[in-house]
Design a protein around this motif. Structure first.
Motif, mmCIF file in Angstrom:
data_model
loop_
_atom_site.group_PDB
_atom_site.id
_atom_site.type_symbol
_atom_site.label_atom_id
_atom_site.label_comp_id
_atom_site.label_asym_id
_atom_site.label_seq_id
_atom_site.Cartn_x
_atom_site.Cartn_y
_atom_site.Cartn_z
ATOM 1 N N HIS A 96 0.781 -1.233 0.000
ATOM 2 C CA HIS A 96 0.000 0.000 0.000
ATOM 3 C C HIS A 96 0.820 1.295 0.000
ATOM 4 O O HIS A 96 0.292 2.339 -0.389
ATOM 5 N N PHE A 97 2.067 1.219 0.458
ATOM 6 C CA PHE A 97 2.843 2.451 0.627
ATOM 7 C C PHE A 97 4.304 2.242 0.234
ATOM 8 O O PHE A 97 4.816 1.125 0.290
ATOM 9 N N GLU A 98 4.953 3.341 -0.108
ATOM 10 C CA GLU A 98 6.392 3.352 -0.312
ATOM 11 C C GLU A 98 6.904 4.746 0.015
ATOM 12 O O GLU A 98 6.181 5.726 -0.101
ATOM 13 N N GLY A 99 8.135 4.792 0.480
ATOM 14 C CA GLY A 99 8.723 6.080 0.816
ATOM 15 C C GLY A 99 9.375 6.048 2.188
ATOM 16 O O GLY A 99 9.516 4.993 2.812
ATOM 17 N N GLU A 100 9.769 7.232 2.649
ATOM 18 C CA GLU A 100 10.527 7.360 3.892
ATOM 19 C C GLU A 100 9.767 6.816 5.109
ATOM 20 O O GLU A 100 10.311 6.055 5.909
ATOM 21 N N LYS A 101 8.511 7.209 5.274
ATOM 22 C CA LYS A 101 7.741 6.759 6.444
ATOM 23 C C LYS A 101 7.373 5.288 6.335
ATOM 24 O O LYS A 101 7.330 4.578 7.337
ATOM 25 N N ALA A 102 7.133 4.817 5.126
ATOM 26 C CA ALA A 102 6.867 3.392 4.929
ATOM 27 C C ALA A 102 8.088 2.567 5.346
ATOM 28 O O ALA A 102 7.958 1.541 6.016
ATOM 29 N N HIS A 103 9.248 3.044 4.962
ATOM 30 C CA HIS A 103 10.482 2.368 5.374
ATOM 31 C C HIS A 103 10.655 2.458 6.895
ATOM 32 O O HIS A 103 11.020 1.472 7.546
ATOM 33 N N LEU A 104 10.373 3.630 7.458
ATOM 34 C CA LEU A 104 10.525 3.825 8.895
ATOM 35 C C LEU A 104 9.595 2.912 9.689
ATOM 36 O O LEU A 104 10.018 2.311 10.682
#
Length: 121
Positions: A96-104
């Protein structure tokens, strides 16, 4: 895909995750039969927890470790349970998500699972 940017995104993620987790043959019974999680009550609380983890704005006040220690006293939480939870969590985030917060959120989940295994196991 977009990154996790709001409480609404976290709530969406938690609803998606618990749908999968409740149905999982390895960990589902922890939610449905042992803890008997009421999702209408749990989703806002767990959203508070992850909002605090990602944005430092959540209102989570409970002791996550104690909750899981109590759960493990009813049915032992073992490595396979933690591994399954983490795998499902990561897959749900990735779906559903990708990016800095998804990684965090995935990194924080790994850290939390690691500490819980050490303290509960």
């Amino acid at each position: 895909m977009k990154d996790i940017t709001s409480r609404h995104d976290i709530e969406f993620l938690m609803e998606a995750f618990y749908k999968v987790a409740f149905a999982d043959p390895i960990i589902g019974l922890f939610f449905t039969e042992i803890a008997k999680v009421n999702l209408k009550e749990h989703i806002p609380e767990i959203t508070d927890f992850w909002e605090q983890q990602l944005f430092r704005t959540g209102n989570y006040k409970k002791n996550v470790m104690q909750i899981h220690k109590n759960l493990s006293s009813k049915k032992k939480l073992e490595k396979i349970h933690f591994d399954t939870w983490l795998s499902l969590f990561h897959k749900t985030v990735d779906n559903h998500f990708e990016g800095e917060k998804a990684h965090l959120i995935k990194t924080r989940a790994l850290s939390i699972v690691t500490v819980m295994q050490l303290k509960i196991g």
